[in-house]
Write a protein that holds these residues in place. Structure first.
Motif, short mmCIF file in Angstrom:
data_model
loop_
_atom_site.label_atom_id
_atom_site.label_comp_id
_atom_site.label_asym_id
_atom_site.label_seq_id
_atom_site.Cartn_x
_atom_site.Cartn_y
_atom_site.Cartn_z
N LEU A 268 -10.85 -2.72 54.39
CA LEU A 268 -11.19 -1.86 55.24
C LEU A 268 -12.66 -1.12 54.36
O LEU A 268 -12.49 -0.78 53.44
CB LEU A 268 -10.50 -0.48 55.41
N GLU A 269 -13.85 -1.51 55.09
CA GLU A 269 -14.98 -1.14 54.21
C GLU A 269 -15.23 0.31 54.06
O GLU A 269 -15.60 0.51 53.08
CB GLU A 269 -15.97 -1.61 55.22
N ARG A 270 -14.87 1.04 54.90
CA ARG A 270 -15.35 2.55 54.50
C ARG A 270 -13.90 3.29 54.76
O ARG A 270 -14.00 4.54 55.12
CB ARG A 270 -16.25 3.04 55.70
N GLY A 271 -13.00 3.04 54.03
CA GLY A 271 -11.68 3.62 54.10
C GLY A 271 -11.64 4.79 53.06
O GLY A 271 -12.31 4.31 51.94
N ARG A 272 -10.87 5.78 53.01
CA ARG A 272 -10.98 6.76 52.08
C ARG A 272 -9.56 6.72 51.43
O ARG A 272 -8.42 6.24 52.20
CB ARG A 272 -10.85 8.19 52.79
N HIS A 273 -9.39 6.97 50.22
CA HIS A 273 -8.10 6.63 49.59
C HIS A 273 -7.50 8.05 49.63
O HIS A 273 -7.94 9.17 48.76
CB HIS A 273 -8.30 6.19 47.96
N VAL A 274 -6.49 8.18 50.27
CA VAL A 274 -5.90 9.27 50.38
C VAL A 274 -4.25 9.36 50.15
O VAL A 274 -3.60 8.34 50.20
CB VAL A 274 -5.74 10.08 51.92
N GLU A 275 -3.83 10.26 49.22
CA GLU A 275 -2.27 9.87 48.82
C GLU A 275 -1.62 11.38 49.27
O GLU A 275 -1.95 12.32 49.14
CB GLU A 275 -2.14 9.73 47.46
N VAL A 276 -0.17 11.22 49.17
CA VAL A 276 0.58 12.38 49.44
C VAL A 276 1.75 12.23 48.45
O VAL A 276 2.51 11.49 47.95
CB VAL A 276 1.37 12.07 50.75
N GLN A 277 1.70 13.56 47.79
CA GLN A 277 2.67 13.48 46.76
C GLN A 277 4.04 14.14 47.21
O GLN A 277 4.36 15.02 48.18
CB GLN A 277 2.13 14.96 45.75
N ILE A 278 5.13 13.35 46.79
CA ILE A 278 6.41 13.82 47.43
C ILE A 278 7.32 14.32 46.34
O ILE A 278 7.20 13.85 45.30
CB ILE A 278 7.09 12.65 48.37
N LEU A 279 8.21 15.04 46.70
CA LEU A 279 9.30 15.57 45.96
C LEU A 279 10.81 15.49 46.60
O LEU A 279 10.85 16.13 47.63
CB LEU A 279 8.92 16.89 45.49
N ALA A 280 11.73 14.79 46.07
CA ALA A 280 12.82 14.66 46.84
C ALA A 280 14.09 14.93 45.76
O ALA A 280 14.08 14.62 44.85
CB ALA A 280 13.00 13.23 47.26
N ASP A 281 15.18 15.53 46.40
CA ASP A 281 16.44 15.90 45.66
C ASP A 281 17.49 14.92 45.91
O ASP A 281 17.57 13.93 46.61
CB ASP A 281 16.78 17.28 45.88
#
Length: 340
Positions: free
Chosen positions: A180-193
């Motif tokens: 993907l030439e113009r993709g943005r790098h986005v991430e999601v922090q998760i927390l699970a019990d």
């Protein structure tokens, strides 16, 4: 804490706030390092190289047992995503402050992770698929990665990526996916019990990179439509549930043309976790410890407020084509308004 330097010090800080006594491990080279001095107890790992010390899970477990510790936090880097190390900690009767070994194992391979998310890698590449990205199934940091824009370059790219991946990660498996030439790098922090609750904690934008290494990270990712944020959260929760995840982790995506494309899941705390902490007013290390103790998360995470940006500092030598360089930091000036 099975780590060193700033990483260990960050975890020790939370432990001190919680009234938990701490044990540091250190190589001979790190005998007088800050992390070995601020912990309540420090245990020597004989040797000077990481391979002989911090990467020796057997020595780290032995040090924890001999020091009377009852839990191990891996930090990030070194053995933090090593399923065998997690099992060794548990087998020694210690509490592992991290996800189940099976979850680490399942997400360790990017190809396996994509399978869990219902994503098939490209098979035979045709002209219409170009450009594509050849990528190592294990590891990261841009190693074992090649961009291919012409079909006659593909074979050499596969060979080069395999060789680099085998050298860097001990695993030569690679796969091919659309680039993907113009993709943005986005991430999601998760927390699970351990009781089935999974929190998606906003978004982080890590698009500003050099040599496939992150430079600026900010939370929340700016300019994303609410519908796309909800999709990112849903996919992140789905990834966590697919491996019965427990603890803190990060699900990474490329965002392009208004769509989210799953990249991978990092089964550990990440360097950029403080921007999420700042926005949600959380201590993620404290939450990791509480989860390991069996506590239940509330059904909904706290509300996000404000915006946070983190910049990574790199020590490089401009006279040697910006190659990494070590040296003495003589002065660091930080405005009073900046939160460290």
């Amino acid at each position: 804490v099975a780590n060193r330097g700033e990483i260990a010090c960050r975890i020790f800080r939370t432990c001190a706030d919680l009234g938990i006594r701490t044990v540091a491990v250190h190589s001979d080279a790190d005998e007088n390092a800050l992390h070995a001095r601020v912990a309540d107890t420090a245990v020597r790992l004989p040797g000077s190289t990481p391979a002989d010390t911090y990467l020796r899970g057997d020595l780290v477990v032995k040090a924890a047992v001999n020091a009377g510790a009852d839990a191990v936090h891996p930090g990030y880097g070194f053995l933090s995503e090593n399923a065998d190390f997690a099992r060794a900690v548990i087998d020694a009767g210690l509490v592992w402050i991290g996800p189940p070994p099976e979850a680490i194992e399942a997400m360790a391979s990017k190809t396996r992770a994509k399978e869990l998310m219902g994503i098939a890698p490209l098979g035979e590449v045709t002209e219409s698929d170009l450009p594509v990205l050849v990528k190592a199934a294990a590891g990261g940091g841009g190693r074992g990665m090649r961009i291919v824009r012409r079909l006659d370059e593909l074979a050499a790219a596969l060979d080069g990526a395999r060789a680099e991946a085998a050298s860097a990660f001990g695993d030569g498996e690679v796969f091919v996916e659309p680039y993907l030439e113009r993709g943005r790098h986005v991430e999601v922090q998760i927390l699970a019990d351990t009781h089935g609750t999974v929190w998606p904690l906003g978004t982080r934008d890590c698009s500003l990179q050099r040599r496939h290494q992150k430079v600026i990270e900010e939370a929340p990712a700016p300019g994303l439509p609410e519908v796309l944020v909800k999709e990112l959260h849903a996919l992140a929760v789905r990834a966590a549930r697919s491996v019965a995840y427990v603890g803190a982790g990060t699900v990474e995506f490329l965002v392009a043309d208004g769509r989210a494309h799953f990249l991978e899941m990092n089964t550990r705390l990440q360097v950029e976790h403080p921007v999420t902490e700042a926005v949600f007013d959380l201590d993620l290390v404290a939450e990791q410890i509480r989860i390991a103790e069996g506590h239940t998360l509330p059904l909904d995470p706290p509300p996000a407020r404000g915006h946070a940006i983190e910049a990574r500092l790199y020590a490089e030598d401009p006279a040697r084509d910006w190659a990494p360089q070590t040296g003495t930091l003589h002065r660091l000036a930080v405005p009073d308004s900046v939160r460290l």
